[in-house]
Design a protein around this motif. Sequence first.
Motif, PDB file in Angstrom:
ATOM      1  N   LEU A 332     123.188  48.410  35.376  1.00  0.00           N
ATOM      2  CA  LEU A 332     121.958  48.915  34.783  1.00  0.00           C
ATOM      3  C   LEU A 332     121.337  50.024  35.619  1.00  0.00           C
ATOM      4  N   SER A 333     121.453  49.925  36.936  1.00  0.00           N
ATOM      5  CA  SER A 333     120.854  50.948  37.794  1.00  0.00           C
ATOM      6  C   SER A 333     121.534  52.297  37.601  1.00  0.00           C
ATOM      7  N   PHE A 334     122.850  52.301  37.406  1.00  0.00           N
ATOM      8  CA  PHE A 334     123.533  53.570  37.165  1.00  0.00           C
ATOM      9  C   PHE A 334     123.156  54.132  35.799  1.00  0.00           C
ATOM     10  N   MET A 335     123.001  53.266  34.796  1.00  0.00           N
ATOM     11  CA  MET A 335     122.542  53.718  33.493  1.00  0.00           C
ATOM     12  C   MET A 335     121.136  54.287  33.586  1.00  0.00           C
ATOM     13  N   GLY A 336     120.296  53.637  34.379  1.00  0.00           N
ATOM     14  CA  GLY A 336     118.946  54.146  34.576  1.00  0.00           C
ATOM     15  C   GLY A 336     118.940  55.493  35.257  1.00  0.00           C
ATOM     16  N   ARG A 337     119.847  55.679  36.192  1.00  0.00           N
ATOM     17  CA  ARG A 337     119.956  56.974  36.850  1.00  0.00           C
ATOM     18  C   ARG A 337     120.306  58.071  35.851  1.00  0.00           C
ATOM     19  N   LEU A 338     121.289  57.803  34.999  1.00  0.00           N
ATOM     20  CA  LEU A 338     121.684  58.791  33.998  1.00  0.00           C
ATOM     21  C   LEU A 338     120.517  59.119  33.067  1.00  0.00           C
ATOM     22  N   ALA A 339     119.748  58.101  32.709  1.00  0.00           N
ATOM     23  CA  ALA A 339     118.608  58.325  31.819  1.00  0.00           C
ATOM     24  C   ALA A 339     117.547  59.193  32.474  1.00  0.00           C
ATOM     25  N   LEU A 340     117.239  58.930  33.740  1.00  0.00           N
ATOM     26  CA  LEU A 340     116.206  59.704  34.431  1.00  0.00           C
ATOM     27  C   LEU A 340     116.662  61.121  34.745  1.00  0.00           C
ATOM     28  N   GLU A 341     117.968  61.338  34.817  1.00  0.00           N
ATOM     29  CA  GLU A 341     118.448  62.695  35.022  1.00  0.00           C
ATOM     30  C   GLU A 341     118.281  63.548  33.762  1.00  0.00           C
ATOM     31  N   ARG A 342     118.167  62.892  32.617  1.00  0.00           N
ATOM     32  CA  ARG A 342     117.907  63.603  31.367  1.00  0.00           C
ATOM     33  C   ARG A 342     116.423  63.867  31.187  1.00  0.00           C
ATOM     34  N   SER A 343     115.600  62.941  31.629  1.00  0.00           N
ATOM     35  CA  SER A 343     114.150  63.098  31.500  1.00  0.00           C
ATOM     36  C   SER A 343     113.467  62.222  32.534  1.00  0.00           C
ATOM     37  N   GLU A 344     112.545  62.802  33.297  1.00  0.00           N
ATOM     38  CA  GLU A 344     111.809  62.060  34.314  1.00  0.00           C
ATOM     39  C   GLU A 344     110.376  61.779  33.883  1.00  0.00           C
ATOM     40  N   GLY A 345     110.118  61.936  32.604  1.00  0.00           N
ATOM     41  CA  GLY A 345     108.764  61.716  32.108  1.00  0.00           C
ATOM     42  C   GLY A 345     108.330  60.273  32.207  1.00  0.00           C
ATOM     43  N   LEU A 346     107.036  60.065  31.979  1.00  0.00           N
ATOM     44  CA  LEU A 346     106.454  58.729  32.110  1.00  0.00           C
ATOM     45  C   LEU A 346     107.086  57.751  31.129  1.00  0.00           C
ATOM     46  N   SER A 347     107.350  58.205  29.918  1.00  0.00           N
ATOM     47  CA  SER A 347     107.932  57.302  28.923  1.00  0.00           C
ATOM     48  C   SER A 347     109.336  56.849  29.332  1.00  0.00           C
ATOM     49  N   MET A 348     110.135  57.775  29.884  1.00  0.00           N
ATOM     50  CA  MET A 348     111.471  57.399  30.319  1.00  0.00           C
ATOM     51  C   MET A 348     111.407  56.480  31.540  1.00  0.00           C
ATOM     52  N   GLN A 349     110.481  56.772  32.461  1.00  0.00           N
ATOM     53  CA  GLN A 349     110.299  55.895  33.616  1.00  0.00           C
ATOM     54  C   GLN A 349     109.973  54.478  33.158  1.00  0.00           C
ATOM     55  N   ALA A 350     109.062  54.365  32.205  1.00  0.00           N
ATOM     56  CA  ALA A 350     108.676  53.046  31.706  1.00  0.00           C
ATOM     57  C   ALA A 350     109.842  52.365  31.012  1.00  0.00           C
ATOM     58  N   ALA A 351     110.602  53.137  30.243  1.00  0.00           N
ATOM     59  CA  ALA A 351     111.736  52.555  29.521  1.00  0.00           C
ATOM     60  C   ALA A 351     112.807  52.042  30.482  1.00  0.00           C
ATOM     61  N   VAL A 352     113.106  52.822  31.510  1.00  0.00           N
ATOM     62  CA  VAL A 352     114.136  52.433  32.473  1.00  0.00           C
ATOM     63  C   VAL A 352     113.726  51.167  33.226  1.00  0.00           C
ATOM     64  N   ASN A 353     112.489  51.138  33.708  1.00  0.00           N
ATOM     65  CA  ASN A 353     112.062  49.995  34.511  1.00  0.00           C
ATOM     66  C   ASN A 353     111.818  48.748  33.670  1.00  0.00           C
TER      67      ASN A 353
END
Length: 400
Positions: A332-353
């Motif tokens: 999951l952490s690697f998937m979260g990394r890929l997601a945040l590399e696409r967007s570091e916005g607040l919504s993506m941060q909340a979704a990843v965590n």
Amino acid sequence: MLGLIRAGEGRGGGGGRDLRADVFRGVALWFIFIDHVPGNALGGYTLRNVALCDATEAFVLLAGYAAGLAYGAMFDRQGWLFASAALLRRVGTLYIAHIFLFVVFTAQVGYSVAALDSVAYLDELDLNAFGEQPYRALLEALLLRFQPAFLDILPLYIVLLLMLIPGLLLLNRPRLLIALAMVAYLAVRAADVNLPSWRGGGWFLNPLAWQALFFVGCAVGGSRRRMQPVPIPYSRAVMLLCVALVLAGAVLVVAWQRPEPLPFLPDWLASLLSGVDKSGLHPFRLLSVLALAYLLGHWVSRDAAWLRSLPAAPFLLMGQHGLPVFCAGIALSFMGRLALERSEGLSMQAAVNAGGLGAMVAIAAVGAWYRQRSGEGGRRRPADDGTALPAAAANGTMAR
């Protein structure tokens, strides 16, 4: 959720589970996930930011504590041979989990490299050798001599549990066990001894040094199992010393991480901090986690009501089912990394965590449900040893 947790509270030797260990282990699992996601906004609020240690040290100590409780009770009831066989069985489980995680993680990273046309992941995660010599890398992984980033904790546990087989004979003499472990620790650091790795340099987490922390946990767990005083009982002077150590560590970590005070640090202090290695468990890291454990062990009662509260329930559940939660957390952490590399916005941060934490809690809930169902009909399960709770080698303040 609370019902699933209560179903597992009575398991374990020596008077049942210590919920404090489960809750703190669950929190550490969450910290590990956060720390393994570069760019995660919550990464500035984990243990590594306020102490000279991180979740890895906490996990090793708690695993030793759980092992001292469970395998010590097994040793008392059924003898050394049976307890040793149980340890070997657990080693086999951890080995299989490690190989499974290695294959899944390598496939995950390899697919991302191909899909995104980027080889940076291979270099950063130390998987480039797998692309250059796949057959040799696979063999070395099976021999535990090839350990990519984040995949070095399970091999550490395997060796520590093998060390516990002879260590069982000393569980009833906790001070002697700690003394021998510390002498071995000092000798290993002085002689710079490590287990061999495929490409040289030794294991990132040197089991010959980390055994000191593990056996301290074993000694404390073994003492509680027999309802004896812990090797280092309560003392006001020790409490004050631990507070001083924790506060000093926090100040040093904050000063080291912030660019503003760095130019004002004396050269000797900057040199000292840069040498606080994680591989050999630097004495500062060892003292830091032991001081934290001593304080929390005396400040948080085993019967504290908040341990069974709804806010603590997700972490308690994760702590009780750490092996699947940990393995899922790495992916999951690697998937979260890929997601945040696409967007570091607040919504993506909340979704990843939120998504990462929710998925880990769900996996733990499934494990609890299965354990509860499989225990029906009068069938008894062996004591939960807690050693199936591996810590990821979270990127510490001065880790890699």
